[in-house]
Write a protein that holds these residues in place. Structure first.
Motif, PDB file in Angstrom:
ATOM      1  N   LYS A  71       0.835  -1.183   0.000  1.00 55.03           N
ATOM      2  CA  LYS A  71       0.000   0.000   0.000  1.00 55.03           C
ATOM      3  C   LYS A  71       0.884   1.254   0.000  1.00 55.03           C
ATOM      4  N   ILE A  72       0.563   2.185  -0.884  1.00 57.03           N
ATOM      5  CA  ILE A  72       1.317   3.444  -0.889  1.00 57.03           C
ATOM      6  C   ILE A  72       0.585   4.407   0.034  1.00 57.03           C
ATOM      7  N   HIS A  73       1.270   4.908   1.049  1.00 57.70           N
ATOM      8  CA  HIS A  73       0.566   5.873   1.900  1.00 57.70           C
ATOM      9  C   HIS A  73       1.375   7.107   2.240  1.00 57.70           C
ATOM     10  N   SER A  74       2.545   7.228   1.645  1.00 59.17           N
ATOM     11  CA  SER A  74       3.242   8.497   1.806  1.00 59.17           C
ATOM     12  C   SER A  74       4.092   8.749   0.573  1.00 59.17           C
ATOM     13  N   ILE A  75       4.561   9.971   0.421  1.00 60.40           N
ATOM     14  CA  ILE A  75       5.381  10.312  -0.729  1.00 60.40           C
ATOM     15  C   ILE A  75       6.655   9.471  -0.673  1.00 60.40           C
ATOM     16  N   HIS A  76       6.996   8.889  -1.804  1.00 58.30           N
ATOM     17  CA  HIS A  76       7.962   7.817  -1.807  1.00 58.30           C
ATOM     18  C   HIS A  76       8.885   7.933  -3.020  1.00 58.30           C
ATOM     19  N   PRO A  77      10.189   7.644  -2.873  1.00 52.86           N
ATOM     20  CA  PRO A  77      11.070   7.728  -4.041  1.00 52.86           C
ATOM     21  C   PRO A  77      10.707   6.748  -5.162  1.00 52.86           C
ATOM     22  N   SER A  78       9.908   5.719  -4.851  1.00 47.37           N
ATOM     23  CA  SER A  78       9.496   4.765  -5.890  1.00 47.37           C
ATOM     24  C   SER A  78       8.627   5.414  -6.947  1.00 47.37           C
ATOM     25  N   VAL A  79       8.001   6.531  -6.574  1.00 52.03           N
ATOM     26  CA  VAL A  79       7.065   7.186  -7.484  1.00 52.03           C
ATOM     27  C   VAL A  79       7.630   8.539  -7.891  1.00 52.03           C
ATOM     28  N   GLY A  80       7.868   8.713  -9.205  1.00 48.40           N
ATOM     29  CA  GLY A  80       8.374   9.979  -9.725  1.00 48.40           C
ATOM     30  C   GLY A  80       7.248  10.741 -10.389  1.00 48.40           C
ATOM     31  N   TYR A  81       7.239  12.033 -10.212  1.00 51.00           N
ATOM     32  CA  TYR A  81       6.127  12.845 -10.684  1.00 51.00           C
ATOM     33  C   TYR A  81       6.656  13.956 -11.587  1.00 51.00           C
ATOM     34  N   MET A  82       6.059  14.103 -12.753  1.00 51.54           N
ATOM     35  CA  MET A  82       6.463  15.182 -13.650  1.00 51.54           C
ATOM     36  C   MET A  82       5.221  15.919 -14.134  1.00 51.54           C
ATOM     37  N   LEU A  83       5.241  17.238 -14.018  1.00 49.12           N
ATOM     38  CA  LEU A  83       4.037  18.036 -14.273  1.00 49.12           C
ATOM     39  C   LEU A  83       4.169  18.914 -15.503  1.00 49.12           C
ATOM     40  N   GLN A  84       3.043  19.521 -15.859  1.00 47.90           N
ATOM     41  CA  GLN A  84       2.996  20.428 -17.001  1.00 47.90           C
ATOM     42  C   GLN A  84       4.002  21.562 -16.846  1.00 47.90           C
ATOM     43  N   GLN A  85       4.044  22.108 -15.630  1.00 46.31           N
ATOM     44  CA  GLN A  85       5.056  23.111 -15.337  1.00 46.31           C
ATOM     45  C   GLN A  85       6.245  22.393 -14.730  1.00 46.31           C
ATOM     46  N   ASP A  86       7.436  22.866 -14.994  1.00 50.96           N
ATOM     47  CA  ASP A  86       8.599  22.083 -14.578  1.00 50.96           C
ATOM     48  C   ASP A  86       8.912  22.187 -13.080  1.00 50.96           C
ATOM     49  N   TYR A  87       8.430  23.232 -12.426  1.00 48.20           N
ATOM     50  CA  TYR A  87       8.703  23.429 -10.997  1.00 48.20           C
ATOM     51  C   TYR A  87      10.174  23.341 -10.624  1.00 48.20           C
ATOM     52  N   LEU A  88      11.027  23.793 -11.534  1.00 48.77           N
ATOM     53  CA  LEU A  88      12.433  23.921 -11.164  1.00 48.77           C
ATOM     54  C   LEU A  88      12.529  25.204 -10.335  1.00 48.77           C
TER      55      LEU A  88
END
Ligand SMILES: Nc1ncnc2c1ncn2[C@@H]1O[C@H](COP(=O)(O)OP(=O)(O)O)[C@@H](O)[C@H]1O
Ligand SMILES: [Mg+2]
Length: 258
Positions: A71-88
């Motif tokens: 079960k995933i229940h917290s922000i985790h390095p296994s999951v990478g997220y990339m958005l419309q805006q780069d948020y650099l």
């Protein structure tokens, strides 16, 4: 055997002072390791909500998400997220942005740093290490954002309309680059898009969503002939336009059914 990622009976309602908006209604699906899938649907059908739930950025009202049986229940390095805006971060250089990504995930080692820099080179951004994000074009910034996401070596990449703010040509080139990079690294990826062509060109499977409330209406397997082609080549294949017409009609009938 259990699938790599399992989304089980997810429902989500946003409560505000005066209203309750059901963004997702009983969505179940599963994704296999190494697959590239798309969530396709009109604006407001809950794509971002579902991605945020998978990434544990928000807790669903109901249901569970399991990655490799856990079960995933917290922000985790296994999951990478990339958005419309780069948020650099604009006040940090590209290299500092990459290293910060590692630091946030608690995996900032010399080896990871070295790997991040070689990824940067691989994606054609060598020499930009000490640039600030505003010194790069939109497409270059999205590439840097992809490197930041890949640098933590996630098991699954969640891509939320990462190409939609780019001009058409840059978007096609980036689709190609992202597809190739993820294939080379054998990554599992989940792309959110409202762009039918992008979904067909990039994915192995397409999950079609309808809005109000967000529901999964259908799943399409992209034909093998297209799946093995890179996005640019897939777009040139006769089956591409056939599938495009088909999905266009499906989406259109969902719209007019309301
Ligand atoms: N933070 C929020 N508070 C209230 N309603 C929200 C919030 N985020 C999204 N919604 C609503 O939930 C629905 C699904 O939104 P979203 O997941 O962003 O859809 P999509 O990404 O497919 O465009 C929409 O009706 C939207 O207005
Ligand atoms: Mg969205």
């Amino acid at each position: 055997m259990m699938s790599f990622l399992v989304v089980h009976r997810i429902s989500h309602t946003y409560f505000t002072e005066k209203t309750a908006i059901t963004a997702l209604d009983n969505v179940s699906l599963s994704i296999e390791k190494g697959e590239f899938v798309s969530f396709l649907g009109p604006s407001g059908c809950g794509k971002t909500t579902l991605l945020s739930i998978i990434a544990s950025l928000i807790q669903p009202t109901e249901g569970t998400v399991m990655l490799e049986g856990e079960k995933i229940h917290s922000i985790h390095p296994s999951v990478g997220y990339m958005l419309q805006q780069d948020y650099l971060f604009p006040w940090k250089t590209i290299q500092e942005n990459l290293f910060l990504g590692l630091k946030i995930m608690g995996i900032d080692t010399a080896e990871r740093r070295k790997n991040a820099l070689s990824l940067l080179e691989r994606i054609g951004l060598q020499g930009t290490e000490h640039y600030y994000p505003q010194q790069l074009s939109g497409g270059m910034r999205q590439r840097a954002a992809l490197v930041r996401t890949l640098a933590t070596d996630p098991k699954i990449l969640l891509l939320d309309e990462p190409f939609s703010a780019l001009d058409y040509q840059t978007k096609l080139k980036l689709e190609e680059l992202v597809w190739q990079t993820l294939k080379d690294y054998g990554k599992t990826a989940l792309l959110v898009t409202h762009d039918i062509g992008e979904a067909i060109a990039m994915s192995d499977r397409i999950f079609l969503f309808s809005a109000k409330p967000g529901r999964l209406v259908r799943t399409f397997l992209v034909p093998g002939e297209l799946r093995q082609l890179s996005p640019l080549d897939a777009r040139k294949h006769p089956l591409f336009s056939e599938l495009f017409q088909f999905l266009w009609k499906e989406l259109d009938s969902l719209e007019t059914a309301k």
